[in-house]
Design an enzyme around this catalytic site. Structure first.
Site, PDB file in Angstrom:
ATOM      1  N   ASN A 208       0.859  -1.197   0.000  1.00  0.00           N
ATOM      2  CA  ASN A 208       0.000   0.000   0.000  1.00  0.00           C
ATOM      3  C   ASN A 208       0.888   1.237   0.000  1.00  0.00           C
ATOM      4  O   ASN A 208       1.839   1.311   0.769  1.00  0.00           O
ATOM      5  CB  ASN A 208      -0.963  -0.003   1.198  1.00  0.00           C
TER       6      ASN A 208
ATOM      7  N   GLU B 245       6.232  -1.576  11.967  1.00  0.00           N
ATOM      8  CA  GLU B 245       5.032  -0.761  11.709  1.00  0.00           C
ATOM      9  C   GLU B 245       3.994  -1.732  11.171  1.00  0.00           C
ATOM     10  O   GLU B 245       4.098  -2.175  10.038  1.00  0.00           O
ATOM     11  CB  GLU B 245       5.319   0.311  10.652  1.00  0.00           C
TER      12      GLU B 245
ATOM     13  N   CYS C  71      -2.956   1.839   6.683  1.00  0.00           N
ATOM     14  CA  CYS C  71      -2.760   1.283   8.028  1.00  0.00           C
ATOM     15  C   CYS C  71      -3.470   2.118   9.081  1.00  0.00           C
ATOM     16  O   CYS C  71      -3.946   1.587  10.077  1.00  0.00           O
ATOM     17  CB  CYS C  71      -1.282   1.161   8.335  1.00  0.00           C
TER      18      CYS C  71
ATOM     19  N   GLU D 281       9.226   5.378  14.334  1.00  0.00           N
ATOM     20  CA  GLU D 281      10.035   6.045  13.323  1.00  0.00           C
ATOM     21  C   GLU D 281       9.463   7.439  13.168  1.00  0.00           C
ATOM     22  O   GLU D 281       8.485   7.798  13.807  1.00  0.00           O
ATOM     23  CB  GLU D 281      10.043   5.236  12.021  1.00  0.00           C
TER      24      GLU D 281
HETATM   25  P1  NAD Z   1       2.841  -8.401   4.463  1.00  0.00           P
HETATM   26  O1  NAD Z   1       3.229  -8.564   5.869  1.00  0.00           O
HETATM   27  O2  NAD Z   1       2.200  -9.510   3.759  1.00  0.00           O
HETATM   28  O3  NAD Z   1       4.121  -8.032   3.574  1.00  0.00           O
HETATM   29  C1  NAD Z   1       4.934  -6.906   3.834  1.00  0.00           C
HETATM   30  C2  NAD Z   1       6.313  -7.166   3.277  1.00  0.00           C
HETATM   31  O4  NAD Z   1       6.904  -8.241   3.999  1.00  0.00           O
HETATM   32  C3  NAD Z   1       6.342  -7.573   1.813  1.00  0.00           C
HETATM   33  O5  NAD Z   1       7.453  -6.979   1.182  1.00  0.00           O
HETATM   34  C4  NAD Z   1       6.528  -9.078   1.892  1.00  0.00           C
HETATM   35  O6  NAD Z   1       7.147  -9.609   0.760  1.00  0.00           O
HETATM   36  C5  NAD Z   1       7.429  -9.197   3.101  1.00  0.00           C
HETATM   37  N1  NAD Z   1       7.435 -10.508   3.761  1.00  0.00           N
HETATM   38  C6  NAD Z   1       6.430 -11.412   3.839  1.00  0.00           C
HETATM   39  N2  NAD Z   1       6.841 -12.513   4.520  1.00  0.00           N
HETATM   40  C7  NAD Z   1       8.125 -12.279   4.893  1.00  0.00           C
HETATM   41  C8  NAD Z   1       9.090 -13.027   5.621  1.00  0.00           C
HETATM   42  N3  NAD Z   1       8.839 -14.253   6.079  1.00  0.00           N
HETATM   43  N4  NAD Z   1      10.305 -12.476   5.830  1.00  0.00           N
HETATM   44  C9  NAD Z   1      10.584 -11.243   5.382  1.00  0.00           C
HETATM   45  N5  NAD Z   1       9.720 -10.494   4.654  1.00  0.00           N
HETATM   46  C10 NAD Z   1       8.492 -11.004   4.426  1.00  0.00           C
HETATM   47  O7  NAD Z   1       1.963  -7.083   4.437  1.00  0.00           O
HETATM   48  P2  NAD Z   1       1.168  -6.475   3.202  1.00  0.00           P
HETATM   49  O8  NAD Z   1      -0.048  -7.284   2.977  1.00  0.00           O
HETATM   50  O9  NAD Z   1       2.140  -6.231   2.080  1.00  0.00           O
HETATM   51  O10 NAD Z   1       0.782  -5.043   3.783  1.00  0.00           O
HETATM   52  C11 NAD Z   1      -0.408  -4.763   4.426  1.00  0.00           C
HETATM   53  C12 NAD Z   1      -0.175  -4.653   5.912  1.00  0.00           C
HETATM   54  O11 NAD Z   1       0.786  -3.645   6.196  1.00  0.00           O
HETATM   55  C13 NAD Z   1      -1.421  -4.252   6.680  1.00  0.00           C
HETATM   56  O12 NAD Z   1      -1.543  -5.036   7.830  1.00  0.00           O
HETATM   57  C14 NAD Z   1      -1.138  -2.802   7.059  1.00  0.00           C
HETATM   58  O13 NAD Z   1      -1.823  -2.333   8.194  1.00  0.00           O
HETATM   59  C15 NAD Z   1       0.321  -2.831   7.259  1.00  0.00           C
HETATM   60  N6  NAD Z   1       0.868  -1.475   7.165  1.00  0.00           N
HETATM   61  C16 NAD Z   1       1.280  -0.867   8.320  1.00  0.00           C
HETATM   62  C17 NAD Z   1       1.771   0.431   8.274  1.00  0.00           C
HETATM   63  C18 NAD Z   1       2.243   1.105   9.525  1.00  0.00           C
HETATM   64  O14 NAD Z   1       2.975   2.063   9.412  1.00  0.00           O
HETATM   65  N7  NAD Z   1       1.877   0.653  10.706  1.00  0.00           N
HETATM   66  C19 NAD Z   1       1.846   1.107   7.048  1.00  0.00           C
HETATM   67  C20 NAD Z   1       1.392   0.458   5.909  1.00  0.00           C
HETATM   68  C21 NAD Z   1       0.911  -0.850   5.983  1.00  0.00           C
END
Ligand code: NAD
Length: 495
Positions: free
Chosen positions: A157, A255, A289, A464
Site C-alpha cells: 500500500n 510498523e 494502516c 520512526e
Molecule cells: P505483508 O506482511 O504480507 O508483507 C509486507 C512485506 O513483507 C512484503 O514486502 C513481503 O514480501 C514481506 N514478507 C512477507 N513474509 C516475509 C518473511 N517471512 N520475511 C521477510 N519479509 C516477508 O503485508 P502487506 O499485505 O504487504 O501489507 C499490508 C499490511 O501492512 C497491513 O496489515 C497494514 O496495516 C500494514 N501497514 C502498516 C503500516 C504502519 O505504518 N503501521 C503502514 C502500511 C501498511
C-alpha cells in the site's frame, strides 16, 4: 479497461552494486495490474544468492557513504528529492497502474516521497549530539554512528512513499541499504535506480532485491551481516520477522496493522466529522494502516450519523485508477480482493449492511468494491476486531465517555485514533486514555514529519519519524572523559 502508462519495463530487475541484474538463478515472478488482473511484466525473483550479492555490495559501499559529512549526504538527499519530483507524473501513473490507487492520490503520495528526502536532509544537518557535564569532574558526550547495512522491507500500500519513508532516514544516517519491495507492487520501485543514479548516490549504497517475502525477505532477515530490519507490513509477518531476527539479535522496527477507532461525540462538528470519517476510511482504497475503520458514535447522534455516512458511501465515485475523478480505485490484487469480499460476507451475518457490499454495476472487471458500511457492529464481531484493509467500515453506538474509551480499546491493535468533540477537555482526556501510538483530535490523519510514527499493542514496536528514525538507524556511543582527578576505591592497595 486498464490504461497502461507509457514506458512500462519489460522486466523489473534487481539493482545491485549500481547495476540492473537478473536473479542469480534467472527466476522471475509475474506482475499483474488490479484492473485487468493480467500479467503485464515479470520481476526478478530474489533468493539467498541475490541477497548475499546485495549485502556484499552494501558492505563495500558502507565505509565511503558513512564517512562523508552530514552536509554532503544532505546534498545528495536533496538531489534525490528533485529527481523524484522530476518524475512525479510518471511515478504516479506507475503507482496507480500497479497498485490500483486513484491517480490523484498517487500524485499526493509522490509529492510526499520527495518531501521525505528533503526533510531528513534537513534533520541530519541540524542534528547535534548530546553532551553531559557532571560538575568539574566528568564530561560525557554521545557519538552517533550508522548501524551498518539496513534491511528495509515494505508493503504494497502506497509502496513508493513507504519505501522513501525508510530510505530517506537510513541514507541520511549513513547506512547503506538492501530494500525488498512488496511483490504485488514492484513497478514504482523500478524508478529508484535512475533516480539514485541521477542524484549521484554511489553504487552499492542502495540495493534493491525484488521477490517473494518468504524467499527474498526471509533471506534478508536471516542474513548475519544485516544488523537492522525496518519492516512495515502485517502483524503476523512482523511477529515472524521478530522471531527470525532474534537469531542474530537484530534491531527491528515494526510498523504493523491497525483497526483504528474514530470516536464521534454528539457535540462534534458533524459535517467535519463526516467528511473526515469518509475520507479516513475510503481514501487510498481503504488500504491504509491508519484508516479509521471503526466508527463509534454517541447514541443520540448514532442513527443520523450512520444514515448520512451510508449516503455518502453510496455516492463515493468508484472507478478506474487512471481517471482523475475517481475517489476509490481497484484493490491491489485478486487475492486481497477475495479476502476483503470474504469480510463483507462475514459482515452481512454479523451486522446491518447500510451501504455498498458489492461490486459497482458499471465496473464489470477489476477488483472494485463499493464503499461498504456496516452498522450495529458488536465488539465481538470479526469485522470489529480484524483488519480488513479495504473500503469497509464498522459503526457502533456508545452511551458515555467510559464506554467510548472501552470500545476504542477493545481490539488487539493500537495504531491511530481520531476523536471528534467540541469539548476540548474531553478531547484531551480521551486522547490520553486511548491505547494507540497516534491520536488526532478534530482532524483526519495530517502528519508533521517531525512527529513519532508507530503503534502500540499488535500495531507495532518502536517509533520512526523525525529524530526517532535517526535514533533507529544509528548507534549511540557514550564517551566519558574525566576532567579532574578520579577518586577510585583502592582495592589491593592496603598494606
Ligand atoms: P505483508 O506482511 O504480507 O508483507 C509486507 C512485506 O513483507 C512484503 O514486502 C513481503 O514480501 C514481506 N514478507 C512477507 N513474509 C516475509 C518473511 N517471512 N520475511 C521477510 N519479509 C516477508 O503485508 P502487506 O499485505 O504487504 O501489507 C499490508 C499490511 O501492512 C497491513 O496489515 C497494514 O496495516 C500494514 N501497514 C502498516 C503500516 C504502519 O505504518 N503501521 C503502514 C502500511 C501498511
Amino acid at each position: 479497461m486498464s490504461t497502461a502508462p507509457e514506458g512500462l519495463p519489460s522486466t523489473i530487475r534487481h539493482w545491485i552494486g549500481g547495476e540492473l541484474v537478473d536473479a542469480a538463478d534467472g527466476r522471475t515472478f509475474d506482475v499483474t495490474d488490479p484492473v485487468s488482473n493480467t500479467v503485464y511484466t515479470q520481476a526478478s525473483r530474489g533468493a539467498r544468492d541475490d541477497v548475499q550479492r546485495a549485502v556484499e555490495a552494501a558492505q563495500a559501499a558502507f565505509p565511503g557513504w558513512s564517512s562523508i559529512s552530514n552536509r554532503e549526504r544532505a546534498r545528495v538527499l536533496y538531489r534525490i528529492a528533485d529527481a523524484v519530483e522530476a518524475r512525479h507524473d510518471r511515478l504516479a501513473r506507475f503507482e496507480s497502474y500497479d497498485s490500483g490507487l486513484p491517480i490523484t492520490q498517487a500524485k499526493g503520495q509522490a509529492r510526499r516521497a520527495a518531501e521525505n528526502f528533503r526533510y531528513f536532509a534537513d534533520v541530519i544537518v541540524a542534528l547535534g549530539e548530546e553532551a553531559f557535564r557532571q560538575g568539574e569532574e566528568q564530561f560525557s558526550y554521545v557519538v552517533r554512528t550508522p548501524v551498518g547495512v539496513a534491511g528495509l522491507i515494505t508493503p504494497w500500500n502506497t509502496p513508493f512513499m513507504l519505501e522513501s519513508w525508510k530510505l530517506a532516514p537510513a541514507l541520511a544516517s549513513g547506512c547503506t541499504i538492501v530494500l525488498k519491495p512488496a511483490e504485488w507492487t514492484p513497478l514504482s520501485a523500478s524508478l529508484w535506480p535512475e533516480i539514485f543514479a541521477e542524484a549521484g548516490v554511489p553504487a552499492g549504497v542502495v540495493n534493491i532485491v525484488h521477490g517473494i517475502g518468504e524467499e527474498a525477505g526471509q533471506a534478508l532477515v536471516d542474513h548475519p551481516d544485516v544488523p537492522l530490519i525496518s519492516f512495515t507490513g502485517s502483524t503476523d509477518t512482523g511477529r515472524h520477522i521478530i522471531r527470525s531476527s532474534a537469531e542474530h539479535l537484530k534491531t527491528t522496527s515494526m510498523e504493523l496493522g491497525g483497526k483504528s477507532p474514530v470516536v464521534v461525540f454528539a457535540d462534534a462538528d458533524l459535517e467535519a466529522a463526516l467528511d473526515s470519517v469518509v475520507f479516513g476510511v475510503f481514501s487510498l482504497n481503504g488500504e491504509r494502516c491508519t484508516a479509521g475503520s471503526r466508527v463509534l458514535v454517541e447514541r443520540s447522534l448514532y442513527e443520523e450519523f450512520t444514515r448520512r455516512l451510508a449516503e455518502r458511501a453510496e455516492r463515493v465515485k468508484v472507478g478506474p485508477p487512471s481517471d482523475p475523478t475517481t475517489e476509490v480505485g481497484a484493490l491491489v490484487h485478486t487475492e486481497h480482493y477475495e479476502r476483503v469480499l470474504n469480510y463483507v460476507e462475514i459482515g452481512r451475518k454479523e451486522a446491518r449492511l447500510v451501504a455498498g457490499g458489492a461490486r459497482p454495476d458499471h465496473l464489470t472487471e477489476g477488483n472494485y468494491l463499493q464503499p461498504t458500511v456496516f452498522a450495529d457492529v458488536s465488539r465481538d464481531a470479526r469485522i470489529f476486531q480484524e483488519e480488513i484493509f479495504g473500503p469497509v467500515v464498522a459503526v457502533a453506538p456508545f452511551d458515555d465517555e467510559a464506554e467510548a474509551i472501552e470500545l476504542a480499546n477493545a481490539t488487539q491493535f493500537g495504531l491511530a485514533a481520531y476523536i471528534w468533540t467540541s469539548d476540548l477537555k474531553r478531547g484531551h482526556r480521551i486522547a490520553h486514555a486511548v491505547e494507540s501510538g497516534m491520536v488526532w483530535v478534530n482532524s483526519h490523519n495530517v502528519r508533521d514529519l517531525r512527529t513519532p510514527f508507530g503503534g502500540v499493542k499488535a500495531s507495532g514496536v518502536g517509533r520512526e519519524g523525525g529524530a526517532h528514525s535517526i535514533d533507529f538507524y544509528t548507534e549511540s556511543k557514550i564517551v566519558h572523559v574525566a576532567l579532574g582527578d578520579v577518586h577510585t576505591p583502592r582495592f589491593g592497595a592496603a598494606s
